[in-house]
Each structure stands twice: as C-alpha cells, then as structure tokens.
Design an enzyme around this catalytic site. Sequence first.
Site, short mmCIF file in Angstrom:
data_model
loop_
_atom_site.label_atom_id
_atom_site.label_comp_id
_atom_site.label_asym_id
_atom_site.label_seq_id
_atom_site.Cartn_x
_atom_site.Cartn_y
_atom_site.Cartn_z
N ARG A 157 1.08 9.49 2.39
CA ARG A 157 1.32 10.67 1.53
C ARG A 157 1.62 10.26 0.09
O ARG A 157 1.07 10.82 -0.86
CB ARG A 157 2.51 11.47 2.08
CG ARG A 157 2.18 12.24 3.33
CD ARG A 157 3.43 12.81 3.95
NE ARG A 157 4.14 11.75 4.65
CZ ARG A 157 4.58 11.82 5.91
NH1 ARG A 157 4.39 12.92 6.59
NH2 ARG A 157 5.20 10.81 6.48
N ILE A 158 2.50 9.27 -0.07
CA ILE A 158 2.89 8.88 -1.44
C ILE A 158 1.74 8.14 -2.11
O ILE A 158 1.44 8.36 -3.29
CB ILE A 158 4.19 8.04 -1.42
CG1 ILE A 158 5.34 8.88 -0.84
CG2 ILE A 158 4.54 7.54 -2.82
CD1 ILE A 158 6.64 8.11 -0.58
N ARG A 179 -4.80 0.23 7.27
CA ARG A 179 -5.40 -0.30 8.50
C ARG A 179 -6.68 0.45 8.84
O ARG A 179 -7.66 -0.11 9.23
CB ARG A 179 -4.41 -0.21 9.65
CG ARG A 179 -3.80 -1.57 9.93
CD ARG A 179 -2.83 -1.49 11.03
NE ARG A 179 -1.80 -0.49 10.72
CZ ARG A 179 -0.62 -0.46 11.27
NH1 ARG A 179 -0.29 -1.36 12.15
NH2 ARG A 179 0.27 0.46 10.95
N ILE A 238 7.08 0.05 -4.80
CA ILE A 238 8.07 1.11 -4.59
C ILE A 238 8.27 1.34 -3.09
O ILE A 238 8.81 2.35 -2.68
CB ILE A 238 7.68 2.44 -5.27
CG1 ILE A 238 6.30 2.92 -4.79
CG2 ILE A 238 7.74 2.34 -6.78
CD1 ILE A 238 6.01 4.38 -5.11
N ALA A 239 7.79 0.38 -2.27
CA ALA A 239 7.82 0.60 -0.81
C ALA A 239 9.15 0.14 -0.23
O ALA A 239 10.10 0.91 -0.11
CB ALA A 239 6.65 -0.12 -0.18
N ARG A 240 9.23 -1.12 0.11
CA ARG A 240 10.46 -1.71 0.63
C ARG A 240 10.49 -3.17 0.22
O ARG A 240 9.43 -3.82 0.14
CB ARG A 240 10.51 -1.64 2.16
CG ARG A 240 11.02 -0.34 2.73
CD ARG A 240 12.52 -0.15 2.46
NE ARG A 240 13.05 1.09 3.03
CZ ARG A 240 13.14 2.27 2.39
NH1 ARG A 240 12.70 2.38 1.14
NH2 ARG A 240 13.65 3.33 2.98
N GLU A 269 18.07 -6.45 -1.28
CA GLU A 269 18.74 -5.62 -2.29
C GLU A 269 20.11 -5.16 -1.78
O GLU A 269 20.28 -5.03 -0.56
CB GLU A 269 17.86 -4.41 -2.67
CG GLU A 269 17.61 -3.43 -1.54
CD GLU A 269 16.60 -2.35 -1.93
OE1 GLU A 269 15.53 -2.66 -2.46
OE2 GLU A 269 16.93 -1.18 -1.69
N HIS A 287 16.10 0.89 -6.91
CA HIS A 287 15.70 1.73 -5.76
C HIS A 287 15.97 3.23 -6.05
O HIS A 287 16.74 3.87 -5.32
CB HIS A 287 16.43 1.28 -4.49
CG HIS A 287 15.72 1.70 -3.23
ND1 HIS A 287 15.71 0.95 -2.08
CD2 HIS A 287 15.00 2.81 -2.93
CE1 HIS A 287 15.03 1.58 -1.14
NE2 HIS A 287 14.58 2.72 -1.64
N ILE A 288 15.33 3.73 -7.10
CA ILE A 288 15.59 5.11 -7.51
C ILE A 288 14.32 5.97 -7.52
O ILE A 288 14.31 7.03 -8.13
CB ILE A 288 16.25 5.17 -8.91
CG1 ILE A 288 15.40 4.42 -9.96
CG2 ILE A 288 17.67 4.64 -8.87
CD1 ILE A 288 15.80 4.72 -11.40
C1 DGY Z 1 13.47 6.54 1.10
O1 DGY Z 1 13.63 7.74 1.24
O2 DGY Z 1 13.12 5.80 2.02
C2 DGY Z 1 13.76 5.97 -0.24
O3 DGY Z 1 13.28 4.66 -0.34
C3 DGY Z 1 15.24 6.01 -0.51
O4 DGY Z 1 15.86 5.06 0.31
#
Ligand code: DGY
Length: 321
Positions: A157-158, A179, A238-240, A269, A287-288
């Site tokens: 989605r993102i 994938r 912006i994932a993890r 983090e 992480h914002i």
């Molecule tokens: C999420 O919603 O997973 C964002 O990364 C905030 O942690």
Amino acid sequence: MSKPAVFVARRIFPDIVDRLREHFDVEETESDQPLPQPELIRRLQGKAGLFATGTERIDTFLLEACPALQAVCLMTVGYNNVDVAACTARGVRVSNAPDVLTETTADFGFALMLAAARRVSEAEAYLRAGRWKEWHVDLLVGADVHGRTLGVLGMGRIGQAIARRGALGFGMKVIYHNRSRLPESVEAPLGARWVSKPQLLAEADHLIVVLPYSPEAQHLIAARELALMKPTATLTNIARGGIVDDAALADALQQGHLAAAGLDVFEGEPTVHPALLECRNVVLTPHIASASIPTRRAMCHLAVDNLIAALTGGEMKTALN
Ligand code: DGY
C-alpha cells in the site's frame, strides 16, 4: 457488570484514553518509555486487552505469563514485535493499524527522498555553520528527482502511494520489485514495471525501501546489493531497521559508491550506527514517517476500535489472526 480490563502500554492522546474508559477498566503506563518486559508482564496481570505500539515484545514468554490476555491491538502497521503465531495458538487476537497511515507515510518517504537527492540537510548545516559566503555554480548541487527512475522495493500500500507521487506528480519512471508481480490494473495507471531485485538496484536513480520486516528481509540490502547501485543514486529506508545493513550503507556513502541516503529507521534504533552520524550525505530522522497529528490519532482510534470489537465479541477491522 464489570468492564474488561485493558492496559495502555505507552502514553497516547488523553481523549483517546477517555474513549477507552467508556468501554473498559483502563490502566495506563505512567512512563513514556517502552516498558521492560518484566514490568509489562506485571502490569498485564488480569488484563484482557493490551493497547500496544511497535515497541512492546509480545512473545511466548509474555503470553504464558499473562493468561488473562485476549487481545493485543497495535496502533502501528508494523508488527514484527509480535509473535502472531504464538498469539493464535493461545487464542489471543491481534490487530495492527494499516491503511490509515498510508498517505502520510508516503508523503514522508517522498520528502526524505527529495531531501537526500537535493542535499537539504547538508545545505542547512552548511548555512547554520556560517559557511555560506557567496554563490557558486556548483554549490551543493544534487540530483534531480523529476523525470528520473524511481525504484520501489516492496510495492504494498505505501509503496504504491509513493509510486503514485513519483509517476503522477514528478513524471518519474516507476520500477518495482516484489515477490510477485502486481495485477495490470495496479501497474498500468502508474506505468510501473516489475523487475528483478538486481535490475531494480542497477536501474533506480532513487530507490525506496518499503517492505515489511521479516527475518528473511534482514540485510536484504547489504554491501553486495549497494555495489549494484549507480554511484549517483539515492537510497531511502522508511520500512524497518535491519532491512538495510547500516554499516555497509555508511561505507558506500563514505566511499562515494552511492550519492546520498534518507533514513527514518535504523538497526537497533534508537541507536544510530556511529558511521552514519559521520556522513554528510545522509538525511536522518527518528522513525517519524507516520507522525502527522491526524494520522497518529487515526492509528490510535483504529487500535481502540479493534480492542472494543475483540473484547465485545465483534469483528476487528484489521485483524492479523
Ligand atoms: C508503523 O506503524 O509501523 C510505523 O513504523 C510506526 O512504528
């Protein structure tokens, strides 16, 4: 009849706690820090529900120690802190908070990518340090974003919302790797093309990492992958944390194997790899990506909706099990 007891593991908006109080006997943490697991377990005794974020570790050990627990509702979309299979095995219902943060998170991902490409942090630091004395033809020149090739790793989605911004707003050519290939109905309006991971790395001018964390995704982008990228390219995560090997990334940035990076998430983090802190060509944020006021509120409300449903015999809107 007494209300079910729930625990709110992190400080949230007071009116949202009031909403919870209409349905539950609510206990809140007094601290705004993640609770150590033993403390979380202590506070969860006798609680049927947990309002959680992405920082509380919900594993077999906790579940064994909290037999009253029936529902864990996260206000985050990421849920790699929860062992969903272990919850399912014990009849504990789990939900996360997708969708409500998609556009806000995509805005931020795009902002980080633009900031990295156009050297925004570096330029501000230069100005604040009093180094701006005159105009130069090549002062802080960066890369263009419009019209370039956007590479999306993880076209969920993102990822699709970022691709929309790139294709429709910035005239970018969109390539992606997942994938599996997405249906034509998703690809066509964006002119998006599925490519292999090596092709994605080699062709993208701006690569953005948006896939969910899983153990298989650990260091999916490491030295070998970075070496495939153009030296003029940027990488945005912006994932993890952990999906990108931060030490290898810092090395690539320092050696000029990559032009710039934008990072909102980090391995381990809130600790940030010290080598990244030394790099001028990386934009770093804590992480914002989903942190707009309406979106953080919507994420909280969705978790509350799910808790109410789970503990009153209803259907959770965004169940994970
Ligand atoms: C999420 O919603 O997973 C964002 O990364 C905030 O942690």
